[in-house]
Design an enzyme around this catalytic site. Structure first.
Site, PDB file in Angstrom:
ATOM      1  N   GLY A  39       0.817  -1.214   0.000  1.00 36.77           N
ATOM      2  CA  GLY A  39       0.000   0.000   0.000  1.00 36.77           C
ATOM      3  C   GLY A  39       0.844   1.255   0.000  1.00 36.77           C
ATOM      4  O   GLY A  39       2.080   1.208  -0.050  1.00 36.77           O
TER       5      GLY A  39
ATOM      6  N   GLY B 268      -6.750   1.390  -2.808  1.00 34.48           N
ATOM      7  CA  GLY B 268      -6.852   0.043  -3.351  1.00 34.48           C
ATOM      8  C   GLY B 268      -6.793  -1.033  -2.293  1.00 34.48           C
ATOM      9  O   GLY B 268      -6.817  -2.220  -2.608  1.00 34.48           O
TER      10      GLY B 268
ATOM     11  N   ASN C 142      -7.310   9.636   4.305  1.00 37.41           N
ATOM     12  CA  ASN C 142      -7.026   9.658   2.862  1.00 37.41           C
ATOM     13  C   ASN C 142      -8.121   8.987   2.041  1.00 37.41           C
ATOM     14  O   ASN C 142      -8.552   9.510   1.031  1.00 37.41           O
ATOM     15  CB  ASN C 142      -5.705   8.934   2.570  1.00 37.41           C
ATOM     16  CG  ASN C 142      -4.526   9.603   3.252  1.00 37.41           C
ATOM     17  OD1 ASN C 142      -4.516  10.815   3.428  1.00 37.41           O
ATOM     18  ND2 ASN C 142      -3.553   8.816   3.658  1.00 37.41           N
TER      19      ASN C 142
ATOM     20  N   GLU D 146      -0.111  -1.400  -7.019  1.00 36.71           N
ATOM     21  CA  GLU D 146      -0.672  -0.229  -7.703  1.00 36.71           C
ATOM     22  C   GLU D 146       0.344   0.889  -7.763  1.00 36.71           C
ATOM     23  O   GLU D 146       0.799   1.262  -8.816  1.00 36.71           O
ATOM     24  CB  GLU D 146      -2.000   0.194  -7.077  1.00 36.71           C
ATOM     25  CG  GLU D 146      -1.972   0.152  -5.575  1.00 36.71           C
ATOM     26  CD  GLU D 146      -3.212   0.706  -4.958  1.00 36.71           C
ATOM     27  OE1 GLU D 146      -4.310   0.425  -5.447  1.00 36.71           O
ATOM     28  OE2 GLU D 146      -3.084   1.446  -3.974  1.00 36.71           O
TER      29      GLU D 146
ATOM     30  N   GLY E   8       2.300   4.938   1.488  1.00 35.37           N
ATOM     31  CA  GLY E   8       2.714   5.494   2.772  1.00 35.37           C
ATOM     32  C   GLY E   8       4.048   4.966   3.257  1.00 35.37           C
ATOM     33  O   GLY E   8       4.665   4.069   2.674  1.00 35.37           O
TER      34      GLY E   8
HETATM   35  N1  COA Z   1      -5.573   7.429  15.057  1.00 30.12           N
HETATM   36  C1  COA Z   1      -5.312   8.681  14.618  1.00 30.12           C
HETATM   37  N2  COA Z   1      -4.271   8.989  13.824  1.00 30.12           N
HETATM   38  C2  COA Z   1      -3.425   7.988  13.504  1.00 30.12           C
HETATM   39  C3  COA Z   1      -3.599   6.683  13.957  1.00 30.12           C
HETATM   40  C4  COA Z   1      -4.737   6.417  14.772  1.00 30.12           C
HETATM   41  N3  COA Z   1      -4.984   5.177  15.217  1.00 30.12           N
HETATM   42  N4  COA Z   1      -2.588   5.926  13.481  1.00 30.12           N
HETATM   43  C5  COA Z   1      -1.807   6.725  12.746  1.00 30.12           C
HETATM   44  N5  COA Z   1      -2.299   7.982  12.769  1.00 30.12           N
HETATM   45  C6  COA Z   1      -1.751   9.162  12.098  1.00 30.12           C
HETATM   46  C7  COA Z   1      -0.260   9.333  12.345  1.00 30.12           C
HETATM   47  O1  COA Z   1      -0.031   9.952  13.578  1.00 30.12           O
HETATM   48  C8  COA Z   1       0.132  10.196  11.166  1.00 30.12           C
HETATM   49  O2  COA Z   1      -0.287  11.514  11.436  1.00 30.12           O
HETATM   50  P1  COA Z   1       0.522  12.783  10.906  1.00 30.12           P
HETATM   51  O3  COA Z   1       0.357  12.749   9.408  1.00 30.12           O
HETATM   52  O4  COA Z   1      -0.192  13.933  11.551  1.00 30.12           O
HETATM   53  O5  COA Z   1       1.928  12.567  11.361  1.00 30.12           O
HETATM   54  C9  COA Z   1      -0.754   9.670  10.035  1.00 30.12           C
HETATM   55  O6  COA Z   1      -1.838   8.967  10.683  1.00 30.12           O
HETATM   56  C10 COA Z   1      -0.042   8.727   9.081  1.00 30.12           C
HETATM   57  O7  COA Z   1       0.475   7.659   9.809  1.00 30.12           O
HETATM   58  P2  COA Z   1       1.898   7.017   9.556  1.00 30.12           P
HETATM   59  O8  COA Z   1       2.209   6.221  10.774  1.00 30.12           O
HETATM   60  O9  COA Z   1       2.875   8.057   9.145  1.00 30.12           O
HETATM   61  O10 COA Z   1       1.613   5.969   8.398  1.00 30.12           O
HETATM   62  P3  COA Z   1       1.521   6.012   6.824  1.00 30.12           P
HETATM   63  O11 COA Z   1       2.180   7.165   6.176  1.00 30.12           O
HETATM   64  O12 COA Z   1       2.014   4.677   6.417  1.00 30.12           O
HETATM   65  O13 COA Z   1      -0.056   6.152   6.520  1.00 30.12           O
HETATM   66  C11 COA Z   1      -2.361   5.461   6.473  1.00 30.12           C
HETATM   67  C12 COA Z   1      -0.967   5.297   7.127  1.00 30.12           C
HETATM   68  C13 COA Z   1      -3.297   4.421   7.070  1.00 30.12           C
HETATM   69  C14 COA Z   1      -2.904   6.863   6.716  1.00 30.12           C
HETATM   70  C15 COA Z   1      -2.190   5.246   4.933  1.00 30.12           C
HETATM   71  O14 COA Z   1      -1.512   4.055   4.693  1.00 30.12           O
HETATM   72  C16 COA Z   1      -3.528   5.198   4.210  1.00 30.12           C
HETATM   73  O15 COA Z   1      -4.124   6.218   3.905  1.00 30.12           O
HETATM   74  N6  COA Z   1      -4.050   3.970   3.937  1.00 30.12           N
HETATM   75  C17 COA Z   1      -5.341   3.797   3.337  1.00 30.12           C
HETATM   76  C18 COA Z   1      -5.255   3.647   1.857  1.00 30.12           C
HETATM   77  C19 COA Z   1      -4.478   2.440   1.454  1.00 30.12           C
HETATM   78  O16 COA Z   1      -4.212   1.539   2.190  1.00 30.12           O
HETATM   79  N7  COA Z   1      -4.097   2.364   0.238  1.00 30.12           N
HETATM   80  C20 COA Z   1      -3.301   1.242  -0.209  1.00 30.12           C
HETATM   81  C21 COA Z   1      -3.519   0.975  -1.510  1.00 30.12           C
HETATM   82  S1  COA Z   1      -3.610   2.582  -2.350  1.00 30.12           S
END
Ligand code: COA
Length: 500
Positions: A267, A386, A382, A292, A269
């Protein structure tokens, strides 16, 4: 810039007089229209026409429904949100300003499985797209559009829309030509099987085939994609990668996988990128990806000699990686293909190839339900992207997250997730830096104790154990103290912390 510079990229001379300014092209877009734009996870988005629309929206009433592949780069989602240009946004975004507008109820956001958008457009369940705006490296002699660093939904936008604006980006090398594989599935309910049986299979055309008479305007641009914002691996993400590598080694040891594994998906991130990066120091080899977005880790794995081939829908790199990869692109190109996102994310192919899918959770619960999108159950981060396409259909569906967020104020392992993107039925493995819980073959009651012991942060283990023991005493297939199940999120809202 002389016209010769871009005429080499517009290979059908009848289109030369279609070259206009971004403002003139944007004037084809009227208030209330639905616009399909190229762009997938900050790669290959149309750059000039959206900015011309932003300028107009600042001085005249102008609102559009914007459909893209996924998120846009160059702060376009931010600029469009701040100019109040967007009434609806489909199917994914990752920008803080647009996120604010969505959560304030100003922009209606349809958070959609990335494989589904064009299926719904094609059958007129949503849309129609009035006009497509597509970034391209070149237009072929027949009028075919050669995309740049992403395919996303561009092919279907261009095929379905009555009018197409093409942005020819002169900064994107013509070396990208031949990278893409454009295949459009046949109509349902008599659709033919999609003939991909290995990640490297090419089944379509290297350009988007459209009637050149639909090309209403061509804009010449030079702005590059913005670089990705993923952070480098840290000790916690390295620990997550380590746990996952151990699991995969175990799968090989018991004969369920070989040491070439099965096609990998990762995924978006920081965490998913770090997990893939971790495979560099693993015993696995001759790996393939059917994913993707291809991030830095894909190219790190190529360079380490671990990865043989990667199929995706976009290439999104950090500045440093971009600078390293681009001059050497001819070396990588034979090992890469970019596909429409309905093909990169197609359930039929994901199931057929037996993909190992690694996606990221914001939080997961004791039973393996996953929230990837909604902070505190209400506020969009976000979008599902996918992750659902892959999780439901994967051979092995893995979700990763750090065990705590915001300096420990939030536990990512909770009694009940505050929003469900992936149900317990779509999740095989959950991993944090603390450890890994293999949920396969376990009933909810068996899952809960394992998740607490292996994945929860030590600060929250007693609280989770207290909850689950009292829930178990009440009984049920999936035991809960229903009036307490979301009390951790309520405490976070009231006090800023889940800690008690
Ligand atoms: N509650 C609130 N906020 C949370 C959290 C929770 N349980 N867990 C993480 N966060 C916040 C982090 O503090 C961070 O905040 P910041 O941007 O203010 O620093 C943010 O979420 C991103 O977390 P991070 O640990 O840096 O992980 P990441 O960059 O790997 O992103 C997702 C994690 C889940 C946001 C991201 O992977 C996503 O949008 N996934 C959904 C879409 C997806 O999976 N796509 C895959 C195929 S396209």
């Amino acid at each position: 810039m002389t016209s010769d510079t871009y005429r080499q990229r517009i290979r059908q001379p009848s289109l030369w007089d279609k070259v206009v300014s971004a403002e003139a092209a944007a004037s084809l877009i009227q208030d209330g229209m639905t616009v399909g734009m190229s762009g997938f996870t900050r790669a290959g988005e149309a750059k000039a026409v959206p900015m011309a629309l932003v300028q107009r929206a600042r001085t005249e009433p102008l609102k559009i429904t914007l459909i893209t592949g996924a998120s846009l780069g160059n702060d376009l989602d931010k600029q469009m949100a701040e100019a109040h240009l967007l009434s609806r946004r489909i199917p994914f975004q990752s920008d803080p300003a647009l996120r604010r507008a969505i959560n304030a109820g100003e922009v209606m956001f349809i958070d959609q499985h990335l494989s589904e958008t064009v299926e719904q457009l094609r059958t007129r369940q949503i849309g129609p797209v009035d006009i497509a705006v597509i970034e391209a490296v070149a237009i072929t002699e027949q009028g075919g559009i050669i995309p740049t660093t992403s395919v996303g939904n561009s092919a279907s936008f261009a095929i379905l829309a009555p009018k197409v604006i093409v942005e020819i980006n002169l900064s994107q090398p013509t070396l990208l030509e031949g990278l893409h594989d454009i295949y459009i599935p046949t109509q349902r309910p008599v659709r033919h099987p999609i003939p991909i049986v290995a990640p490297e299979n090419r089944i379509g055309l290297p350009f988007i085939p459209i009637d050149p008479a639909k090309i209403a305007a061509i804009v010449i641009t030079t702005k590059l994609d913005s670089s990705s914002t993923v952070l480098p691996p840290d000790p916690e993400t390295a620990a997550i990668a380590g746990h996952l590598t151990e699991l995969l080694k175990h799968e090989v040891a018991v004969g369920r996988l070989t040491d070439t594994l099965q096609p990998l998906q990762a995924g978006i991130g920081t965490i998913a990128n770090a997990v893939m990066h971790g495979l560099i120091d693993s015993p696995f080899h001759s790996l393939t990806m059917y994913s993707e977005v291809l991030q830095d880790s894909t190219f790190d794995l190529f360079d380490a000699g671990k990865l043989d081939f990667a199929s995706g829908s976009s290439i999104t790199l950090s500045q440093a990686k971009y600078q390293a990869v681009l001059p050497d692109f001819a070396r990588y190109k034979p090992k890469l293909v970019l596909r429409p996102q309905e093909i990169s994310n197609h359930p039929e192919i994901i199931r057929r190839l037996g993909i190992i899918a690694v996606n990221t959770a914001l939080e997961f619960d004791l039973y393996g339900n996953i929230n990837s999108t909604h902070v505190g159950g209400t506020h969009m981060m976000n979008g599902i992207g996918g992750s659902g396409d892959f999780a439901r259909n994967a051979y092995l569906s893995v979700f990763v997250t750090k065990s705590v967020a915001k300096g420990g104020a939030i536990s990512s392992v909770v009694p009940m997730v505050s929003h469900v993107d992936h149900t317990e039925h779509d999740v095989d493995i959950v991993v944090t830096e603390q450890g890994l819980a293999d949920l396969r073959g376990l009933a909810p009651r068996e899952r809960a104790r394992l998740v607490i012991a292996n994945c929860a942060h030590p600060d929250y283990r007693d609280m989770l154990t207290d909850y689950v023991e009292r829930a178990l005493a009440r009984g049920g297939q999936t035991p809960h103290i229903i009036e307490e199940a979301l009390s951790w999120h309520a405490a976070l809202r009231e006090t800023g912390s889940m800690r008690r």
